[in-house]
Design an enzyme around this catalytic site. Structure first.
Site, PDB file in Angstrom:
ATOM      1  N   SER A  71     -35.465  -5.728 -17.498  1.00 16.49           N
ATOM      2  CA  SER A  71     -35.557  -4.729 -18.568  1.00 16.49           C
ATOM      3  C   SER A  71     -35.840  -3.339 -18.007  1.00 16.49           C
ATOM      4  O   SER A  71     -36.429  -3.198 -16.932  1.00 16.49           O
ATOM      5  CB  SER A  71     -36.656  -5.107 -19.566  1.00 16.49           C
ATOM      6  N   ARG A 113     -29.948 -14.151 -23.464  1.00 16.76           N
ATOM      7  CA  ARG A 113     -28.861 -13.901 -22.497  1.00 16.76           C
ATOM      8  C   ARG A 113     -28.408 -15.202 -21.838  1.00 16.76           C
ATOM      9  O   ARG A 113     -27.217 -15.413 -21.582  1.00 16.76           O
ATOM     10  CB  ARG A 113     -29.339 -12.895 -21.452  1.00 16.76           C
ATOM     11  N   ASP A 126     -29.302  -4.127 -26.515  1.00 12.63           N
ATOM     12  CA  ASP A 126     -30.624  -4.714 -26.253  1.00 12.63           C
ATOM     13  C   ASP A 126     -31.608  -4.289 -27.343  1.00 12.63           C
ATOM     14  O   ASP A 126     -31.897  -3.108 -27.498  1.00 12.63           O
ATOM     15  CB  ASP A 126     -31.109  -4.236 -24.879  1.00 12.63           C
ATOM     16  N   ASP A 127     -32.109  -5.248 -28.098  1.00 13.10           N
ATOM     17  CA  ASP A 127     -33.087  -4.986 -29.161  1.00 13.10           C
ATOM     18  C   ASP A 127     -32.501  -4.169 -30.312  1.00 13.10           C
ATOM     19  O   ASP A 127     -33.232  -3.459 -30.995  1.00 13.10           O
ATOM     20  CB  ASP A 127     -34.333  -4.253 -28.622  1.00 13.10           C
ATOM     21  N   LYS A 151     -27.811  -4.578 -18.070  1.00 17.41           N
ATOM     22  CA  LYS A 151     -28.988  -5.440 -17.935  1.00 17.41           C
ATOM     23  C   LYS A 151     -28.601  -6.899 -17.663  1.00 17.41           C
ATOM     24  O   LYS A 151     -27.763  -7.455 -18.355  1.00 17.41           O
ATOM     25  CB  LYS A 151     -29.806  -5.353 -19.226  1.00 17.41           C
ATOM     26  N   CYS A 178     -35.266 -11.255 -24.864  1.00 23.32           N
ATOM     27  CA  CYS A 178     -34.121 -10.970 -23.987  1.00 23.32           C
ATOM     28  C   CYS A 178     -33.623 -12.142 -23.144  1.00 23.32           C
ATOM     29  O   CYS A 178     -32.476 -12.570 -23.270  1.00 23.32           O
ATOM     30  CB  CYS A 178     -34.473  -9.818 -23.048  1.00 23.32           C
ATOM     31  N   ASP A 185     -28.971  -8.773 -28.298  1.00 23.55           N
ATOM     32  CA  ASP A 185     -29.671  -9.954 -27.776  1.00 23.55           C
ATOM     33  C   ASP A 185     -30.803 -10.453 -28.653  1.00 23.55           C
ATOM     34  O   ASP A 185     -31.205 -11.605 -28.560  1.00 23.55           O
ATOM     35  CB  ASP A 185     -30.183  -9.685 -26.358  1.00 23.55           C
ATOM     36  N   ASN A 186     -31.362  -9.553 -29.469  1.00 20.89           N
ATOM     37  CA  ASN A 186     -32.448  -9.955 -30.372  1.00 20.89           C
ATOM     38  C   ASN A 186     -32.708  -8.824 -31.348  1.00 20.89           C
ATOM     39  O   ASN A 186     -32.154  -7.735 -31.217  1.00 20.89           O
ATOM     40  CB  ASN A 186     -33.731 -10.328 -29.604  1.00 20.89           C
ATOM     41  N   HIS A 192     -33.500  -0.720 -26.026  1.00 18.35           N
ATOM     42  CA  HIS A 192     -34.783  -1.286 -25.584  1.00 18.35           C
ATOM     43  C   HIS A 192     -35.678  -0.133 -25.140  1.00 18.35           C
ATOM     44  O   HIS A 192     -35.221   0.776 -24.448  1.00 18.35           O
ATOM     45  CB  HIS A 192     -34.516  -2.248 -24.416  1.00 18.35           C
ATOM     46  N   LYS A 241     -38.007  -8.169 -33.644  1.00 19.32           N
ATOM     47  CA  LYS A 241     -38.027  -8.782 -32.312  1.00 19.32           C
ATOM     48  C   LYS A 241     -39.271  -9.654 -32.151  1.00 19.32           C
ATOM     49  O   LYS A 241     -40.320  -9.322 -32.706  1.00 19.32           O
ATOM     50  CB  LYS A 241     -38.032  -7.678 -31.258  1.00 19.32           C
ATOM     51  N   HIS A 274     -31.265  -9.751 -16.343  1.00 17.13           N
ATOM     52  CA  HIS A 274     -32.457 -10.441 -16.869  1.00 17.13           C
ATOM     53  C   HIS A 274     -32.358 -11.961 -16.866  1.00 17.13           C
ATOM     54  O   HIS A 274     -32.953 -12.636 -17.723  1.00 17.13           O
ATOM     55  CB  HIS A 274     -32.820  -9.932 -18.284  1.00 17.13           C
TER      56      HIS A 274
HETATM   57 MG    MG Z   1     -33.803  -7.609 -25.975  1.00 16.89          MG
END
Ligand code: MG
Length: 458
Positions: free
Chosen positions: A153, A78, A34-35, A128, A74, A271-272, A219, A296, A130
């Site tokens: 998150s 996803r 994540d991130d 996660k 996010c 994811d990003n 994240h 991001k 989301h």
């Molecule tokens: Mg993310």
């Protein structure tokens, strides 16, 4: 006697064939950070800490240099991974879901988990989610036999949302659909998700399985267990990434112990793009997009180009590098085909079968004529081949502006606008952008997409 000999020959032939071909449908493990940024792990040049398990994964599999997620945040990213479709297509392109949200991934969408479950796979999501925290949107309603994780998150617990007059509950941990813990220690999340994933592999190795391990880290608020805290010269961020790398090693060890290492396709991506801050502002809590511009939340390369590692010893040549454009949306059609499943034919799926790229077949090319960069519901950029055209930038404040063109082959950092020198390229990419506006929509132009589908609502 002759009959017995013939029988033995036939038997050997069958056994031999089995040994050579292996099982054609692989187990599937998707490791989703994540991130985590393009420059955050060793195979993409990270410094100040080490990621030996990811380095090994790259050395034994294939490393994609131009691997994208179709959103810089996010929830939409996803949704795209699990449906093989642009976030605009499935109605989840706008911002992210919050604990007060009344919508989620439409139960009518067909996820990768549902396709694989239909082929007899055991399926589990860990970490996660989301894509909607209400019951009807949970992983257990989208093709996963089991779920353990946080439905949104890790910064959304006990949070005050003044505009909505809403205070969220303490951060929940769900097992399947039941609340089993609240306000967990952030420092232990990576270990907790890893333990659940390893347990699932150990329980499932007798049948085909699909594990979707969506880590909460890195994240914000980031944290690491005492085994890793203080371990790197890069501060807490480095510690967190080293613990994620440890987790990757645990997964590979579990696959080896279960005897399924050769027959398992493992994918690692994020994811990003990363949260990037000056060191003085955020201590060492800043990620890195490496040579890419932006972070991001942005449609610069740093927001949407991600590490993309894939390893499947039985099929993917070791040490391969792919420089063709591929996306997380491609995982659904590609994996579905490998598993003998048919992607839904009654709706548009934007992902393409990238098996020729995955297997490093000579001369294999990206199946995408164009890739679209949306932020919220606005089309901000389009890439085709080496060229990327920015048609809308938030800093333009809705004012008409000439588009910017970058040559990603010679200028991956998007530093030099070459639109004036390449009017025919600009025109060609404008046509592709118009195609997306008609098909998917574009809030920057007040356009609704003809082929956009609605999200799920309570
Ligand atoms: Mg993310």
């Amino acid at each position: 006697m002759a009959r017995l000999a013939r029988l033995l020959v036939a038997l050997c032939w069958f056994v031999g064939l089995g040994a050579v071909s292996g099982r054609s449908a692989p187990n599937v493990v998707i490791l989703f950070a994540d991130d985590l940024g393009y420059g955050d792990i060793g195979p993409y040049g990270a410094e100040g800490y080490s990621t030996p398990n990811l380095d090994r994964m790259a050395a034994e599999g294939i490393r994609f240099t131009d691997f994208y997620v179709p959103a810089p945040v996010c929830t939409p990213s996803r949704a795209a991974l699990l449906t093989g479709s642009y976030p605009m297509r499935v109605g989840l392109a706008n911002r992210v879901l919050f604990p007060f949200s009344q919508h989620g991934l439409n139960p009518d969408e067909i996820t990768l988990a549902e396709l694989l479950k239909g082929q007899g796979y055991r399926t589990m999501a860990v970490g996660k989610w989301h894509l909607g925290h209400q019951k009807k949107f949970l992983p257990t309603r989208q093709g996963f036999d089991e779920y353990l994780g946080i439905p949104y998150s890790n910064d959304m617990g006990s949070h005050r949302y003044p505009a909505q007059g809403f205070v969220s509950p303490p951060l929940p941990i769900l097992h399947n659909e039941d609340l089993v813990d609240q306000h967990p220690s952030q420092a232990l999340l990576t270990q907790r998700w890893t333990a659940a994933a390893v347990d699932f592999i150990e329980r499932s190795a007798g049948s085909p399985f699909f594990l979707y391990l969506a880590h909460s880290m890195p994240h914000l608020p980031i944290d690491a267990s005492s085994d890793f805290k203080g371990g790197t010269e890069h501060g807490l961020y480095g510690d967190v990434i080293e613990e994620l790398d440890w987790s990757v090693g645990q997964i590979f060890a579990a696959l080896a112990r279960a005897g399924v290492d050769d027959d398992t396709l493992v994918v690692f991506t994020s994811d990003n793009g990363p949260v990037v801050r000056p060191a003085r502002q955020l201590g060492h809590q800043s990620g890195s997009a490496g040579p890419l511009r932006g972070s991001k939340n942005t449609t610069w390369e740093g927001g949407m180009r991600e590490p993309g590692l894939m390893r499947w010893p039985a099929k993917i040549p070791a040490g391969a590098v792919c420089r063709e454009l591929a996306t997380t949306m491609d995982l659904l059609p590609t994996i579905a085909k490998l598993a003998g499943a048919t992607p839904p034919a009654d709706r548009i799926i934007d992902g393409k079968d990238i098996a020729p790229l995955l297997f490093a077949e000579p001369g294999a090319r990206s199946p995408h004529e164009a890739f679209y960069y949306y932020r919220d519901e606005r089309l901000q950029a389009v890439r085709s081949g080496r060229w990327k055209l920015h048609t809308y930038r938030p800093e333009w404040n809705d004012q008409p502006h000439e588009p910017l063109l970058f040559d990603l082959e010679t200028d991956v950092g998007e530093t030099t606008d070459v639109a004036a020198k390449n009017p025919e390229v600009v025109a060609r990419l404008q046509v592709l952008a118009d195609k997306a506006r008609a098909d998917l929509g574009d809030a920057a132009r007040g356009r609704r997409g003809q082929n956009a589908r609605p999200p799920g609502r309570l």
